[in-house]
Write an enzyme that holds these catalytic residues in place. Structure first.
Site, short mmCIF file in Angstrom:
data_model
loop_
_atom_site.label_atom_id
_atom_site.label_comp_id
_atom_site.label_asym_id
_atom_site.label_seq_id
_atom_site.Cartn_x
_atom_site.Cartn_y
_atom_site.Cartn_z
N ALA A 107 65.19 29.17 21.52
CA ALA A 107 66.22 29.82 22.34
C ALA A 107 65.80 31.21 22.80
O ALA A 107 65.99 31.58 23.96
CB ALA A 107 67.52 29.91 21.56
N GLU A 152 70.18 25.62 12.34
CA GLU A 152 69.29 26.42 13.21
C GLU A 152 68.00 26.78 12.48
O GLU A 152 67.49 27.88 12.57
CB GLU A 152 69.98 27.68 13.75
#
Ligand SMILES: [Zn+2]
Length: 344
Positions: A74, A286
């Site tokens: 990301a 994550e």
């Protein structure tokens, strides 16, 4: 039997050639003759296997996580860098890499796409890449950056018609979007400690203020990192919605908004599961991401979030099953279809 699905993982450990190619791409901005070709990036299947087996897959096996919805790193999306063409080439490369991971490890990884967003550019320009990722790569969701400027918030709120071309495609394909910013280029906001959580909170408030789901009743957003400050401040949001004469949040937002469990301590997870209805919570870690250390008070990785769900005294066994598997299959119907086709 529960399939443990982590709905939030990024290819943070991609082979170093990827970052080297990106550095060359960035260095060539404004110098068309120096722009590197995608074909100049050489990453072999063995390179991919090595980086996955030694990292994400090793930790998934250690922790008992079966499957990860896997998207490009990301913080590397960096939509603020260069123009649409720069973002477009970069997104295509990163998405292809996640697709290759899913091809090499089909039982463990399912791809989720990043979009070639660029500040000030019509989001409709992202559609061809989105279509390619769903139709050719089997992506089951997308990551949508509400702030492609990287911490300066120059885009309209998520409820603005500006974003509708993406939403129309999401509804057509029945895919959700994780609302996920990238690197902050504003030094006031630390990327993963402030900008990410700010964005999660901001996105929720934008959706609360608007009436987007009247136009798109089937649209689904996943707000990561446990929803930023949202669960902790649920009373504030309920009160604001009431003052704005919106319906109750359950009716106004919770048919369409979901939260993941990327919260790195037991009290935080317990708060999330006390405040947010269980059907709106999806398991995620994550991993390997922003917080890679071991918590000295527990002796375990902060991001080993499965431990917190397992240890929760608030959730029943059935509720844990929903968080680990059922909710994710419901929010990501293309994942559910993929699993069903495999007899799972
Ligand atoms: Zn993330």
């Amino acid at each position: 039997m529960t399939l443990i699905i982590d709905c939030h993982g990024h290819y943070t450990t991609a082979p170093p050639q990827l970052a080297e190619w990106r550095d060359r791409q960035i260095a060539a901005i404004g110098e068309p003759a120096a722009v590197p070709k995608p074909s100049e990036l050489a990453i072999s299947d063995d390179d991919i296997r090595e980086t996955i087996e030694a990292n994400q897959l090793r930790l998934m096996n250690e922790r008992g996580n079966d499957m990860t919805l896997f998207s490009p790193r990301a913080s590397f999306m960096a939509h603020h860098v260069g123009d649409f063409q720069v973002s477009s080439t970069w997104a295509a490369i990163c998405n292809e890499l996640c697709f290759r991971v899913s091809e090499l490890f089909p039982d463990s990884f399912v791809p989720v796409a990043m979009l070639p967003q660029s500040p000030g550019v019509d989001p409709a320009t992202c559609i061809p890449e989105l279509v390619r990722c769903v139709e050719e790569y089997g992506c089951v969701g997308i990551n949508l950056n509400p702030d492609p400027s990287g911490g300066h918030w120059t885009s309209p709120p998520l409820t603005d018609r500006h974003w509708y071309p993406i939403y129309e495609k999401m509804v057509e394909y029945d895919i959700p979007a994780m609302v996920h910013v990238s690197t902050s280029c504003n030094p006031a906001f630390h990327t993963t400690g402030a900008h990410y959580l700010n964005a999660d909170t901001t996105a929720f408030m934008q959706l609360l203020q608007g009436d987007l789901f009247e136009d798109f009743p089937g649209l689904r957003f996943l707000i990561p990192h446990g929803g930023g400050a949202v669960p902790y401040h649920w009373g504030r949001f309920r009160g604001l919605a009431q003052a704005m004469e919106k319906p109750l949040l359950e009716e106004h937002l919770l048919n369409n908004i979901f939260f993941d469990t990327c919260v790195y301590h037991q009290p935080g997870i317990d708060l999330l599961n006390t405040v947010i209805p269980v059907d709106n919570v999806l398991f995620a870690s994550e991993m390997i991401g922003a917080v890679r250390g071991i918590d000295p008070t527990t002796g375990h990785h902060y991001d080993d979030t499965k431990r917190y769900i397992d240890a929760s005294a608030i959730l029943t066994a059935d509720e844990k099953h929903r968080i680990f598997e059922t909710n994710t299959r419901r929010v990501f119907p293309r994942l559910d279809a993929l699993l069903k086709a495999r007899g799972i």
